[in-house]
Enzyme design. Structure first.
Site, PDB file in Angstrom:
ATOM      1  N   ASP A   1       0.633  -0.846  -0.215  1.00 15.33           N
ATOM      2  CA  ASP A   1      -0.011   0.014  -0.203  1.00 15.33           C
ATOM      3  C   ASP A   1       1.191   0.892  -0.413  1.00 15.33           C
ATOM      4  O   ASP A   1       1.726   1.516   0.835  1.00 15.33           O
ATOM      5  CB  ASP A   1      -0.771  -0.170   1.062  1.00 15.33           C
ATOM      6  CG  ASP A   1      -2.036  -1.002   1.341  1.00 15.33           C
ATOM      7  OD1 ASP A   1      -2.614  -1.334  -0.024  1.00 15.33           O
ATOM      8  OD2 ASP A   1      -2.400  -1.595   1.973  1.00 15.33           O
TER       9      ASP A   1
ATOM     10  N   ASP B   1     -14.227  -4.200  -0.879  1.00  8.15           N
ATOM     11  CA  ASP B   1     -14.317  -4.204   0.090  1.00  8.15           C
ATOM     12  C   ASP B   1     -15.533  -4.679   1.018  1.00  8.15           C
ATOM     13  O   ASP B   1     -16.130  -4.004   0.269  1.00  8.15           O
ATOM     14  CB  ASP B   1     -13.412  -2.308   0.764  1.00  8.15           C
ATOM     15  CG  ASP B   1     -12.169  -2.488  -0.093  1.00  8.15           C
ATOM     16  OD1 ASP B   1     -11.574  -3.054  -0.154  1.00  8.15           O
ATOM     17  OD2 ASP B   1     -12.074  -0.814  -0.032  1.00  8.15           O
TER      18      ASP B   1
END
Lengths: 220, 254
Positions: B12, B131
């Protein structure tokens, strides 16, 4: 020896270039008929759609020069879609003709397995293979495709390839993973993404291309 | 001869530096994505994911440069994404050296984007990132980095996404992400059984048994983790040997 990578929009060209560079192999891009005709050895990389590949090669006037170069004995390595393009056509694009070096149709893998066939898989050796020399039998290669030259069943492409099919893989159905005949080499997996095993396949191609070329020159 | 289950480290980034879960060891420049990529490539990662979690338009050129630097270190596949909303943005990411791109929020706003990307680059290059969070009796899909509910059932959305052209689902459990309490097995199994494309499970990885669970009970095709790999809590080689000993087909590199 210098390797020419056939350039068209949808290709995974930079990955193949980087993989060859890591092996210390010189390469250049071939985007014109003259560049293809004059190449010492060719790689046809491929990701994407069969129809798009054939239409782009056609629009750039590369189909006839490529077929000529192959029939003259120029070593060729087809990668993924570049293997499928050697056949007459594909279920993926019924209207678009392939290079037709082998009769038969590329067909969809059966939906009994998850598609695309995405990830690392092992090969089943059928015959002696120049590309797989020195590669352990248990080695994994990276695949990313939904269509293939099925070993049996629809398409009839594997029968057309005959003894040229030197290794297969299995994902819902058995399909041709490595094809070799004289100066024609092709793999359904991505050697440029297959770590050490893939690097060895690229090195083997370059070595065999060089010896084929040396043999052709000594005959002249 | 079976398709190996994949282990995928995830970076990330803020476009340029790795920003999440970083307590690195044995790395001179710990937050550099290219340095981490080189390490994971050597340790036997099956694939790498690099996400731009800031995904601001100003940072895009920086992120593309990051993709280039990461791709240069890899002899394995690379997936990249963060904020992709158009075919042109997808092309830029692939041209920079990624093999696949992820889409998330933009696909929920305009699901046709998946079809357009698949037509242009092939389904094998299009990864739908979802998500998901348990809300009442269903898993709800969240967007904008988990800030807003899209009011969509995650299982249904995964199924629609695959039928519209996504070639893979990157499924993150928001309930488990960052908790190190194991993958969400029920969520992963629900989606893996429903869709015909590979599913990458993400969120909650801690110990090797978590990976075994998500591959066997969760029926995942691949499992993704970030901090346990970055912090060297879990070595990739040891993890794969454990999985192989427990009957999971994995690619052992040494």
């Amino acid at each position: 020896m210098k390797i020419s990578l056939i350039e068209y929009d949808a290709g995974n060209l930079p990955s193949v270039e980087r993989a060859l560079a890591r092996q210390g192999v010189a390469c250049e891009r071939a985007a014109t008929a003259d560049a293809v005709r004059g190449a010492e050895a060719l790689i046809l990389p491929g990701v994407g759609h069969f129809g798009q590949l054939m239409r782009t090669l056609g629009a750039r006037g590369l189909i006839a020069p490529l077929a000529e170069a192959i029939s003259r004995g120029t070593p060729l390595l087809g990668i993924c879609l570049g293997l499928q393009a050697l056949f007459s056509g594909s279920e993926e694009a019924p209207g678009d003709a392939g290079l037709g070096l082998y009769a038969g149709q590329v067909a969809a893998l059966p939906a009994t397995a998850k598609l695309p066939h995405m990830g690392w898989n092992q090969l089943q050796r059928k015959r002696a293979s120049a590309l797989l020399e020195g590669v352990p039998a248990s080695a994994y290669f990276y695949f990313a495709h939904s269509y293939a030259v099925l070993h049996q069943g629809p398409g009839g492409a594997a029968e057309a390839a005959g003894d040229a099919a030197v290794a297969t893989c299995d994902h819902g159905a058995e399909f041709v993973a490595v094809l070799e005949q004289k100066n024609i080499f092709a793999v359904q997996f991505h050697p440029e993404k297959s770590a050490e095993a893939g690097a060895r396949v690229l090195r083997n191609f370059v070595a065999h291309a060089a010896s084929l070329r040396a043999a052709a020159q000594s005959r002249r | 001869m079976t398709l190996a289950r994949r282990i995928i480290p995830c970076l990330d980034t803020d476009g340029e530096r790795v920003v999440k879960g970083v307590q690195f060891v044995n790395l001179r420049d710990a937050g550099d994505p290219a340095a981490l990529a080189a390490r994971y490539n050597a340790e036997g990662a099956d694939e790498l994911v690099v996400l731009d979690i800031a995904a601001s338009r100003d940072h895009r050129p920086t992120f593309l440069e990051t993709i280039r630097r990461v791709a240069a270190e890899l002899a394995i596949p690379l997936t990249a994404g963060g904020g992709v909303a158009t075919v042109a943005e997808g092309r830029a990411i692939l041209r920079a050296g990624a093999d696949k791109l992820t889409v998330n929020t933009a696909a929920l706003r305009r699901p046709e984007l998946l079809t357009e990307l698949a037509a242009e680059f092939g389904s094998q290059a299009v990864v739908l990132a979802i998500d998901a969070k348990r809300v009442g009796h269903r898993w709800e899909t969240f967007v904008r980095g988990g800030r807003d509910s899209a009011d969509r059932d995650a299982v249904e959305w995964a199924s629609e996404g695959a039928s519209r052209g996504a070639g893979e689902i990157l499924l993150t459990s928001m309930d488990r992400d960052g908790t190190r309490s194991g993958f969400d097995i029920a969520l992963t199994a629900a989606i893996s059984e429903k869709v015909g494309v590979p599913v990458i499970a993400s969120g909650g990885a801690n110990v090797p048994a978590d990976f075994l669970d998500v591959f066997i009970a969760g029926r995942a095709d691949a499992a993704l983790a970030a901090s346990i790999f970055h912090d060297a809590v879990q070595g990739l080689g040891d993890l794969k040997r454990y999985l192989a000993e427990n009957g999971v087909p994995v690619r052992l590199t040494r």
